[in-house]
Scaffold this motif. Structure first.
Motif, PDB file in Angstrom:
ATOM      1  N   PHE A   8     -41.697  50.998  31.529  1.00 24.17           N
ATOM      2  CA  PHE A   8     -40.524  51.128  32.372  1.00 24.17           C
ATOM      3  C   PHE A   8     -40.968  51.465  33.786  1.00 24.17           C
ATOM      4  CE2 PHE A   8     -38.482  51.712  28.303  1.00 24.17           C
ATOM      5  CZ  PHE A   8     -37.230  51.131  28.479  1.00 24.17           C
ATOM      6  N   VAL A   9     -40.195  50.996  34.753  1.00 24.76           N
ATOM      7  CA  VAL A   9     -40.419  51.371  36.145  1.00 24.76           C
ATOM      8  C   VAL A   9     -39.151  52.042  36.633  1.00 24.76           C
ATOM      9  CG1 VAL A   9     -39.675  49.109  36.991  1.00 24.76           C
ATOM     10  CG2 VAL A   9     -41.075  50.559  38.447  1.00 24.76           C
ATOM     11  N   GLN A  10     -39.314  53.103  37.394  1.00 24.51           N
ATOM     12  CA  GLN A  10     -38.161  53.804  37.920  1.00 24.51           C
ATOM     13  C   GLN A  10     -37.989  53.427  39.385  1.00 24.51           C
ATOM     14  OE1 GLN A  10     -36.822  58.338  38.850  1.00 24.51           O
ATOM     15  NE2 GLN A  10     -37.851  57.993  36.910  1.00 24.51           N
ATOM     16  N   LEU A  11     -36.868  52.797  39.692  1.00 27.93           N
ATOM     17  CA  LEU A  11     -36.542  52.384  41.055  1.00 27.93           C
ATOM     18  C   LEU A  11     -35.234  53.034  41.471  1.00 27.93           C
ATOM     19  CD1 LEU A  11     -37.352  48.564  41.034  1.00 27.93           C
ATOM     20  CD2 LEU A  11     -38.462  50.283  42.451  1.00 27.93           C
ATOM     21  N   ASN A  12     -35.304  53.907  42.476  1.00 22.82           N
ATOM     22  CA  ASN A  12     -34.092  54.577  42.964  1.00 22.82           C
ATOM     23  C   ASN A  12     -33.329  55.262  41.841  1.00 22.82           C
ATOM     24  OD1 ASN A  12     -34.595  53.583  45.619  1.00 22.82           O
ATOM     25  ND2 ASN A  12     -33.690  51.618  45.029  1.00 22.82           N
ATOM     26  N   GLY A  13     -34.071  55.904  40.934  1.00 23.22           N
ATOM     27  CA  GLY A  13     -33.435  56.652  39.854  1.00 23.22           C
ATOM     28  C   GLY A  13     -32.959  55.823  38.692  1.00 23.22           C
ATOM     29  N   GLU A  14     -33.238  54.524  38.724  1.00 25.01           N
ATOM     30  CA  GLU A  14     -32.791  53.639  37.638  1.00 25.01           C
ATOM     31  C   GLU A  14     -33.999  53.079  36.885  1.00 25.01           C
ATOM     32  OE1 GLU A  14     -30.096  49.588  36.968  1.00 25.01           O
ATOM     33  OE2 GLU A  14     -30.459  50.362  38.990  1.00 25.01           O
ATOM     34  N   ALA A  15     -33.935  53.098  35.556  1.00 21.04           N
ATOM     35  CA  ALA A  15     -35.037  52.594  34.737  1.00 21.04           C
ATOM     36  C   ALA A  15     -34.891  51.102  34.496  1.00 21.04           C
ATOM     37  CB  ALA A  15     -35.065  53.322  33.397  1.00 21.04           C
ATOM     38  N   LYS A  16     -35.984  50.375  34.691  1.00 16.26           N
ATOM     39  CA  LYS A  16     -35.990  48.938  34.428  1.00 16.26           C
ATOM     40  C   LYS A  16     -37.212  48.598  33.578  1.00 16.26           C
ATOM     41  CE  LYS A  16     -33.583  47.666  38.693  1.00 16.26           C
ATOM     42  NZ  LYS A  16     -32.354  47.226  37.990  1.00 16.26           N
ATOM     43  N   ALA A  17     -37.003  47.724  32.584  1.00 17.37           N
ATOM     44  CA  ALA A  17     -38.099  47.315  31.709  1.00 17.37           C
ATOM     45  C   ALA A  17     -39.094  46.454  32.484  1.00 17.37           C
ATOM     46  CB  ALA A  17     -37.551  46.540  30.516  1.00 17.37           C
ATOM     47  N   CYS A  18     -40.363  46.573  32.133  1.00 20.36           N
ATOM     48  CA  CYS A  18     -41.372  45.778  32.833  1.00 20.36           C
ATOM     49  C   CYS A  18     -42.563  45.481  31.921  1.00 20.36           C
ATOM     50  CB  CYS A  18     -41.844  46.487  34.099  1.00 20.36           C
ATOM     51  SG  CYS A  18     -42.734  48.028  33.819  1.00 20.36           S
ATOM     52  N   VAL A  19     -43.353  44.503  32.342  1.00 16.84           N
ATOM     53  CA  VAL A  19     -44.629  44.189  31.719  1.00 16.84           C
ATOM     54  C   VAL A  19     -45.706  44.622  32.712  1.00 16.84           C
ATOM     55  CG1 VAL A  19     -46.142  42.365  30.864  1.00 16.84           C
ATOM     56  CG2 VAL A  19     -43.685  42.256  30.413  1.00 16.84           C
ATOM     57  N   VAL A  20     -46.674  45.378  32.230  1.00 17.17           N
ATOM     58  CA  VAL A  20     -47.706  45.928  33.101  1.00 17.17           C
ATOM     59  C   VAL A  20     -49.048  45.294  32.760  1.00 17.17           C
ATOM     60  CG1 VAL A  20     -48.805  48.043  33.934  1.00 17.17           C
ATOM     61  CG2 VAL A  20     -46.448  48.119  33.066  1.00 17.17           C
ATOM     62  N   GLU A  58     -42.494  54.780  40.116  1.00 17.60           N
ATOM     63  CA  GLU A  58     -43.102  55.450  38.955  1.00 17.60           C
ATOM     64  C   GLU A  58     -43.063  54.501  37.766  1.00 17.60           C
ATOM     65  OE1 GLU A  58     -42.131  59.197  35.958  1.00 17.60           O
ATOM     66  OE2 GLU A  58     -41.352  59.219  38.016  1.00 17.60           O
ATOM     67  N   ILE A  59     -44.195  54.361  37.113  1.00 15.08           N
ATOM     68  CA  ILE A  59     -44.311  53.477  35.950  1.00 15.08           C
ATOM     69  C   ILE A  59     -44.627  54.325  34.727  1.00 15.08           C
ATOM     70  CG2 ILE A  59     -45.560  51.520  34.946  1.00 15.08           C
ATOM     71  CD1 ILE A  59     -46.442  50.872  37.881  1.00 15.08           C
ATOM     72  N   GLU A  60     -43.966  54.018  33.634  1.00 17.19           N
ATOM     73  CA  GLU A  60     -44.242  54.699  32.369  1.00 17.19           C
ATOM     74  C   GLU A  60     -44.694  53.642  31.370  1.00 17.19           C
ATOM     75  OE1 GLU A  60     -42.603  58.627  30.387  1.00 17.19           O
ATOM     76  OE2 GLU A  60     -41.061  57.248  31.062  1.00 17.19           O
ATOM     77  N   ILE A  61     -45.887  53.813  30.829  1.00 18.60           N
ATOM     78  CA  ILE A  61     -46.472  52.837  29.916  1.00 18.60           C
ATOM     79  C   ILE A  61     -46.139  53.233  28.489  1.00 18.60           C
ATOM     80  CG2 ILE A  61     -48.624  51.791  29.122  1.00 18.60           C
ATOM     81  CD1 ILE A  61     -49.694  52.256  31.971  1.00 18.60           C
ATOM     82  N   VAL A  62     -45.437  52.340  27.786  1.00 23.84           N
ATOM     83  CA  VAL A  62     -44.878  52.686  26.474  1.00 23.84           C
ATOM     84  C   VAL A  62     -45.712  52.175  25.309  1.00 23.84           C
ATOM     85  CG1 VAL A  62     -42.852  52.408  24.982  1.00 23.84           C
ATOM     86  CG2 VAL A  62     -42.555  52.847  27.432  1.00 23.84           C
TER      87      VAL A  62
END
Length: 325
Positions: free
Chosen positions: A228-240, A272-276
Motif C-alpha cells: 500500500f502507498v499512503q497519499l494525502n492520508g489515503e491508502a492505495k494498493a500498489c505493486v512494488v 509512505e509505502i507498506e510492503i505486505v
C-alpha cells in the motif's frame, strides 16, 4: 507530536514528564511495549510523554563500520513514534563528545533539569553514559535520591526468541515479510520522495513512480511485492519492484511502484509505502510485451492479496499495525 533536534534547542519543560530512552531502530514490538507504557502512564498522571532517542546510531560513532544497517531512517521512526500518541520526541545528536557524558550528568542535566522527569522507562539491559557505566540499577538508585521512578520493560519474545533488530534484518534479507510483521508489529515500511525516472513503465503501458529514500537499508531483498502507498492520508494498493530491471539490463538497485488505478503526477511528493507480501522473484523477460503481460498478472495477484485490508488500514492508520490488547 512536537519534535526537537538537539538538547541545546530544548527549553526547560515546566510540565512534568515520563520519559522513554533508546535508539528504537525499527520501533518493533519490544520498543512499542516501552513507548506504550509512557503514553499510558503519562495519560493516567496527566503529564507529558517524551521519547529520547539518538542520531546517528551510537555504534556508528563508537565503532565505525561495525554497526549493521539501520531498519528505519529518522523520518519513518518519528512517524511510527508519533502514531503511538507520544507528546514530545527529543533527538540527541550522538557525538564522541556526548559519549563522554557521565551517566549521572545525563540524568541531572537532561532528564531532571530539562525534561522535569518523574518516571523513566527503559528496556531490559539498557545502558548509558560514559563507558556504558550507567545501567538500570544506577538509574533506580539515583531515582530514589532525585525523586523519579524507574520501570524496566522485559524483552518481548516471538516464536520462543527475543525480538531484536538483527532478527528483523535477517528476515527482510530473506524476503520473509509476514514473519517480519509478527516481530515489528506492522508490515515493513519505507518513506521516500517520488523522483523522475526513465519512463520505461509508461512505454509499456504502466505508470510507475521511482522512490528515492534514505531508508534503503531497511528494504527487503530484491523482488516484486504487493503493498500500500499512503497519499494525502489515503491508502492505495500498489505493486512494488525492488532491485534492478533485468529486461532492460538495468542492474542499479531501485524502488519503483505502480499504484493500481492511479495516473496522476506526484513528482516531488513524499510518500509512505507498506510492503505486505511477496509476489515473485525478479526475472528477465525476452521483450517488453512479455514483461507487460507479467505486470498484468502481478497487478491481479496484488489485488487478490490486498483484498479486505483497506478496512484494517482505515481503522489503525496503518495496514497490519499491531492491535492493542
Amino acid at each position: 507530536m512536537k519534535v526537537i533536534f538537539g538538547v541545546e534547542k530544548l527549553k526547560l519543560q515546566k510540565k512534568k514528564s515520563i520519559v522513554a530512552i533508546g535508539v528504537f531502530d525499527g520501533v518493533h514490538r519490544g520498543h512499542q511495549a516501552i513507548i506504550e507504557t509512557i503514553v499510558k502512564d503519562a495519560h493516567d498522571l496527566k503529564v507529558q510523554s517524551v521519547v529520547v532517542t539518538f542520531e546517528p546510531h551510537p555504534l556508528e560513532i563508537l565503532v565505525p563500520g561495525a554497526h549493521l544497517p539501520i531498519l528505519t531512517g529518522f523520518d519513518l521512526k518519528a512517524k511510527l513514534i508519533e502514531r503511538m500518541g507520544v507528546g514530545l520526541l527529543l533527538i540527541i545528536k550522538f557525538t564522541k563528545k556526548f559519549s563522554q557524558m557521565p551517566a549521572q550528568a545525563f540524568i541531572d542535566e537532561i532528564l531532571l533539569k530539562k525534561l522535569n522527569v518523574i518516571e523513566v522507562v527503559v528496556g531490559e539491559g539498557f545502558r548509558f553514559g560514559k563507558n556504558s557505566a550507567g545501567d538500570i540499577q544506577l538509574l533506580t538508585n539515583y531515582g530514589r535520591e532525585r525523586g523519579y521512578a524507574v520501570k524496566s520493560i522485559p524483552l518481548v519474545y516471538v516464536g520462543g526468541k527475543a525480538i531484536s533488530s538483527t532478527r528483523i534484518r535477517e528476515l527482510l534479507e530473506r524476503g520473509k515479510i509476514l514473519e517480519a510483521r509478527k516481530i515489528l508489529g506492522h508490515y515493513p515500511k519505507l518513506i521516500g520522495k517520488v523522483v523522475q525516472g526513465c519512463g520505461r513503465g509508461r512505454d509499456i503501458g504502466f505508470c510507475t513512480a521511482n522512490i528515492e529514500t534514505k531508508d534503503k537499508d531497511s528494504v527487503p531483498r530484491e523482488g516484486v511485492y504487493a503493498g500500500f502507498v499512503q497519499l494525502n492520508g489515503e491508502a492505495k494498493a500498489c505493486v512494488v519492484n525492488i532491485g534492478g530491471c533485468p529486461t532492460f539490463n538495468v542492474k542499479r538497485p531501485r524502488i519503483e511502484i505502480h499504484i493500481i488505478g492511479f495516473d496522476k503526477n506526484i513528482y516531488g511528493n513524499k510518500i509512505e509505502i507498506e510492503i505486505v507480501e511477496n509476489i515473485r522473484k525478479q526475472k528477465k523477460f525476452k521483450d517488453k510485451s512479455s514483461l507487460a503481460c507479467q505486470i498484468e498478472k502481478d497487478i491481479a495477484k496484488a489485488k487478490k492479496l490486498l483484498c479486505g485490508k483497506f478496512t484494517e488500514f482505515n481503522k489503525y492508520g496503518s495496514i497490519g499495525q499491531a492491535k492493542k490488547a
